[in-house]
Design an enzyme around this catalytic site. Sequence first.
Site, mmCIF file in Angstrom:
data_model
loop_
_atom_site.group_PDB
_atom_site.id
_atom_site.type_symbol
_atom_site.label_atom_id
_atom_site.label_comp_id
_atom_site.label_asym_id
_atom_site.label_seq_id
_atom_site.Cartn_x
_atom_site.Cartn_y
_atom_site.Cartn_z
ATOM 1 N N CYS A 145 -33.045 8.529 11.444
ATOM 2 C CA CYS A 145 -32.035 9.536 11.074
ATOM 3 C C CYS A 145 -32.715 10.896 11.123
ATOM 4 C CB CYS A 145 -31.473 9.255 9.684
ATOM 5 S SG CYS A 145 -30.276 10.496 9.159
ATOM 6 N N HIS A 192 -28.224 4.994 21.308
ATOM 7 C CA HIS A 192 -27.244 6.056 21.587
ATOM 8 C C HIS A 192 -26.610 5.864 22.963
ATOM 9 C CE1 HIS A 192 -28.160 8.864 18.252
ATOM 10 N NE2 HIS A 192 -29.330 8.240 18.281
ATOM 11 N N GLU A 196 -20.890 8.308 14.751
ATOM 12 C CA GLU A 196 -22.100 7.564 14.353
ATOM 13 C C GLU A 196 -21.815 6.099 14.035
ATOM 14 O OE1 GLU A 196 -24.885 8.974 11.537
ATOM 15 O OE2 GLU A 196 -24.648 11.059 12.123
ATOM 16 N N CYS A 216 -25.491 15.115 13.967
ATOM 17 C CA CYS A 216 -26.354 13.929 14.046
ATOM 18 C C CYS A 216 -27.638 14.359 14.750
ATOM 19 C CB CYS A 216 -25.659 12.813 14.820
ATOM 20 S SG CYS A 216 -26.700 11.355 15.070
ATOM 21 N N GLY A 268 -28.707 12.070 17.482
ATOM 22 C CA GLY A 268 -27.690 12.237 18.530
ATOM 23 C C GLY A 268 -27.941 13.505 19.334
HETATM 24 N N1 LIG Z 1 -25.815 6.332 12.134
HETATM 25 C C1 LIG Z 1 -27.162 6.262 12.642
HETATM 26 C C2 LIG Z 1 -28.188 6.642 11.631
HETATM 27 C C3 LIG Z 1 -28.090 8.068 11.149
HETATM 28 C C4 LIG Z 1 -28.308 9.125 12.226
HETATM 29 C C5 LIG Z 1 -28.337 10.513 11.655
HETATM 30 N N2 LIG Z 1 -27.191 11.005 11.037
HETATM 31 C C6 LIG Z 1 -29.190 11.497 12.371
HETATM 32 O O1 LIG Z 1 -29.159 12.679 11.970
HETATM 33 O O2 LIG Z 1 -29.942 11.127 13.262
HETATM 34 C C7 LIG Z 1 -27.461 4.858 13.177
HETATM 35 O O3 LIG Z 1 -26.792 3.894 12.776
HETATM 36 O O4 LIG Z 1 -28.358 4.734 14.022
#
Ligand SMILES: N[C@@H](CCC[C@H](N)C(=O)O)C(=O)O
Length: 322
Positions: free
Chosen positions: A82, A168, A217, A226, A229
């Site tokens: 994250c 991703h 997400e 994100c 992301g």
């Molecule tokens: N939802 C993501 C984990 C969190 C990612 C985050 N918000 C970021 O800033 O990178 C997952 O399930 O991989």
Amino acid sequence: MNQARRGSVLNFTKMHGLGNDFVVVDAISQPFRLSTETIRELGNRNFGIGFDQLLVVEPPGLPDVDFRYRIFNSDGSEVEQCGNGARCFARFVRDQRLTNKKIIRVQTAKGVIELRVGKGGLITVDMGVPEMNPPAIPFAADRRKEVYTVEVAGQTVELTALSMGNPHGVLLVDDVDTAPVTELGPRLENHPRFPARANIGFLQILDRSHIRLRVFERGAGETLACGSGACAAVVAGRLRGLLDARVDVELRGGHLVVEWQGEGSPVMMEGTATSVFEGQVRLAGEAQPRRRKSPGKNARQGDGKPAQNRQQRSRQTAASRR
Ligand SMILES: N[C@@H](CCC[C@H](N)C(=O)O)C(=O)O
């Protein structure tokens, strides 16, 4: 085993990175173990505290590392990475005086990442080298490609698949404001070609050093920003030959700067981390075993659920951005 009285209290800090919001828990100084159900309840924006991710600070299990960093999505799933959380993690461990280092090495489920606290509260995260090999993402494909075609919701879309430690998929769109984020996001998140599910980014290129991005997400739905992301989007844009090495990423909650020199290099991400307030939640349900005086390295404490009469004390109400 000693049992504390039912309804133990968990101290937490509410933080955000560009509106991607977190509950951060120090599990070094207090007992911590929560069931998936309790994490979901705490993450609920109506019946709990509300967060996109729960971040847990633990002692490291490796030499030459300062902390272990665990991440749970609001659906209770534990994940590997994250990016926005990593910046908040760095600010949290310094604010709580768990360290005064400016370069902090942190163990995650996918390896060690390095966080650098800079001037003006900006924090730079070395997010590691992106992985494009399909089985490592994981993504179902017989060979690596920069762009894959995927059938979803009766249409064929093109996406770049990669791992930033977490999976991703990145789609190129003309305008993020009209992109089908809520329609395609959940379908692609759960698409059979992403066996571990995935975070789905919708990338609009403004020019070679400016992009706009929305991310649906995994395990949390669309968030205001994100970090991983943003890194994935810059890597995807670079792989397609559309971006320079250093890119300003505009997300709904603010801006990040992401730099990737290319294949084999780590992705660097720079941005802010904001502390909003500190609070306490009373956990009912399972009794929390008392913490022993000198807990062993891997000591874990009981399980709890948020109590009906949850108390949250706000000790610092004004958001303080650094
Ligand atoms: N939802 C993501 C984990 C969190 C990612 C985050 N918000 C970021 O800033 O990178 C997952 O399930 O991989």
